[in-house]
Each structure stands twice: as structure tokens, then as C-alpha cells.
Design an enzyme around this catalytic site. Structure first.
Site, PDB file in Angstrom:
ATOM      1  N   ALA A  30      47.861  32.812  67.423  1.00  0.00           N
ATOM      2  CA  ALA A  30      48.850  32.957  66.356  1.00  0.00           C
ATOM      3  C   ALA A  30      48.338  33.875  65.263  1.00  0.00           C
ATOM      4  CB  ALA A  30      49.197  31.591  65.764  1.00  0.00           C
ATOM      5  N   CYS A  31      49.296  34.555  64.613  1.00  0.00           N
ATOM      6  CA  CYS A  31      49.003  35.328  63.401  1.00  0.00           C
ATOM      7  C   CYS A  31      50.120  35.022  62.402  1.00  0.00           C
ATOM      8  CB  CYS A  31      48.899  36.822  63.706  1.00  0.00           C
ATOM      9  SG  CYS A  31      50.430  37.563  64.292  1.00  0.00           S
ATOM     10  N   GLN A  32      50.251  35.806  61.359  1.00  0.00           N
ATOM     11  CA  GLN A  32      51.239  35.485  60.331  1.00  0.00           C
ATOM     12  C   GLN A  32      52.669  35.747  60.796  1.00  0.00           C
ATOM     13  OE1 GLN A  32      50.329  33.945  57.629  1.00  0.00           O
ATOM     14  NE2 GLN A  32      52.310  33.835  56.629  1.00  0.00           N
TER      15      GLN A  32
END
Length: 292
Positions: free
Chosen positions: A183-185
Site C-alpha cells: 500500500a501507498c497513499q
């Protein structure tokens, strides 16, 4: 790892770079038009050579822009293929929360430190694929100045560089048969990370669609000083509360939340007005000194 082609480190910097090039092209073309007639001792042949050189510079800039667009399109096509072929599985933020809490699946957070330090998922492992570029060499400083001038002051987007230790750090923490939620932003950098990991031998990968920013408060257990949705904002827009994320937060928090940013806006207006009046008074004072 070699198959990942990411010429642009962040979208804001890319748009700022293109704007800079367009301004540069307009400036150089106006210089050429002003030099069409020889001035002073400048010969016509010199002017023509200069004009040809400027045209070549413009052509090179256009080629760079075109190459970047093609590379980005090719990368998106590869990432879509990973999802379509099932090589990387898709999870919503809520599904990711269930997988973490019920199945103890590890979450790999690939965001830069500027976002991670504000908010993170409890128990997640952090290995950034891109991180804040803190080098002070001429090239990095030039990028930072350009990024700031082209909108970084407003958005707070940092200058990022690719983390060359990304794969080795992940391999230290997780064997290649691990089931990894990545996951990232906002979801773009985590897709790039999934491609790198898949090509390195990780075949049980899960991608959080829309990134952590799209998660609702009840989806994931978070820690940090800010809500997860606000971890990706910054700059003057964050200070004034003029971001989509803060407007959504204000709708939930009520007038108390809005009042803080309204007070900040009035403070900025008053400070700007005071500076303007002070500059006028200083100008009058300097004129009086010259008159004496």
C-alpha cells in the site's frame, strides 16, 4: 527491477517540469524573434546559428516530454496487465483491514517518510520505494527549487528519489513465499512496488486499490499524529485547509474544525495587509530622505 520504467518521481514535479520547459521555449523563441535583425556588431550568420541552436534545444525538450509520456503509458499498461492476469490481487482498504486483523497478513507500507511519519497502519512494515531526497548536490537543489517554484510551496510535495535498497530491504524482512499486502497513499507507487516485487520472485501480492487515502476510519487500525487521509497533503494549502481531504474532514468534524482554518486565513490576510502598508510607509520614508 529493470523492467520498471519510472522517469518521473512524482506527478507534481513532472507537471512543474513541463511548465518550466514551456516557459523556457516561449522565452527562447522571443529571443530569436528579437535577434532577427543584427544589432551592433552581431552578424546575421551568428544570429542564424543561435536560432538553429535554440530550435534544437526546443526539439530536445519536446523529445524528453514525449519519451516521459510514452514511458508512463507503458508502465500503466504493464501494471494493468499484472492486475488483469491475476499476478497481483486487488483489495479494497476494508478488505485489507479484514486480511490484516483476521489472517495476520503483513502490510508493506511503501510511502515516503514525509507521509509515513504523519500516520501509519498499526503493525505495518515500512520500506519506501521512493523517499525524500535530502542530498545537497547541485542537481538535487535545482530540482527542489524548480518543484517549489512550480507549485511545491502550495502543495508541499517533496522531491523524491528512488530507493535503490528497496528490494534488498524487503527481502531481509519477508521470504518470497510471503503473502504481502502492498500500500501507498494513493495507489500508484504501490503498483510500481508490486511490479518490482513480482519480478523479484514474490507471487503472493495484494494491492490496496486507491491507496490508504481511500480508506474509511473504520477500515484500518491506524496510529500517528494525523488522520490517514491527511498524510499526503502539505504546504500552504494544508495550512489554510484548502485541500479536498480537509474539506471532507471538516464536513465530519463540524464548525470547530473549520474555525481554525478560517482564523488562519484571516491572519494571512492581515499579515499581507500589514506588509503592504509597511512597504508603502518605507517607500515614503526613503523618498523623504532623498528629498533632504
Amino acid at each position: 527491477m529493470e523492467s520498471l520504467s519510472l522517469p518521473v518521481l512524482n506527478p507534481l514535479l513532472a507537471s512543474g517540469s513541463n511548465l518550466f520547459r514551456n516557459q523556457h521555449s516561449r522565452m527562447t523563441s522571443s529571443m530569436v524573434s528579437s535577434l532577427k535583425s543584427p544589432i551592433g556588431g552581431t552578424s546575421l550568420s551568428t544570429v542564424r546559428r543561435f536560432g538553429v541552436g535554440v530550435v534544437r534545444m526546443q526539439a530536445v525538450d519536446e523529445d524528453i516530454d514525449l519519451k516521459q509520456m510514452r514511458d508512463i503509458a507503458a508502465a500503466k499498461k504493464r501494471w494493468d496487465g499484472l492486475l488483469r492476469e491475476g499476478k497481483v490481487k486487488l483489495l479494497t482498504p476494508r478488505e485489507a483491514g479484514y486480511a490484516i486483523s483476521l489472517s495476520n497478513k503483513p502490510l508493506l507500507d511503501v510511502r515516503p517518510s514525509s507521509e509515513r511519519n504523519k500516520a501509519w497502519i498499526k503493525g505495518s512494515t515500512w520500506v519506501p520505494i521512493f523517499d525524500n531526497d535530502d542530498n545537497l548536490d547541485a542537481g538535487t537543489l535545482s530540482k527542489k527549487v524548480t518543484s517549489f517554484a512550480m507549485g511545491g510551496w502550495w502543495s508541499g510535495a517533496p522531491t523524491l528519489s528512488f530507493n535503490r535498497l528497496f528490494l534488498s530491504k524487503v527481502e531481509e524482512k519477508f521470504p518470497k513465499d510471503s503473502e504481502l499486502i502492498v500500500a501507498c497513499q494513493k495507489g500508484l507507487r504501490s503498483l510500481a512496488a508490486c511490479e518490482l516485487l513480482y519480478n523479484a520472485g514474490y507471487e503472493n501480492l495484494f494491492w490496496v486499490q486507491g491507496g490508504l487515502e481511500s480508506a474509511q476510519d473504520e477500515d484500518l487500525v491506524t496510529e500517528g499524529v494525523q488522520p490517514l487521509k491527511l498524510a499526503g497533503i502539505g504546504g500552504f494549502s494544508e495550512f489554510l485547509g484548502w485541500t479536498d481531504q480537509q474539506r471532507a474532514q471538516a464536513a465530519k468534524e463540524g464548525w470547530g474544525y473549520r474555525l481554525v482554518y478560517t482564523a488562519r486565513l484571516f491572519g494571512v490576510v492581515l499579515a499581507a495587509d500589514a506588509l503592504f502598508v509597511g512597504a508603502q510607509q518605507l517607500g515614503h520614508y526613503i523618498q523623504e530622505l532623498r528629498g533632504h
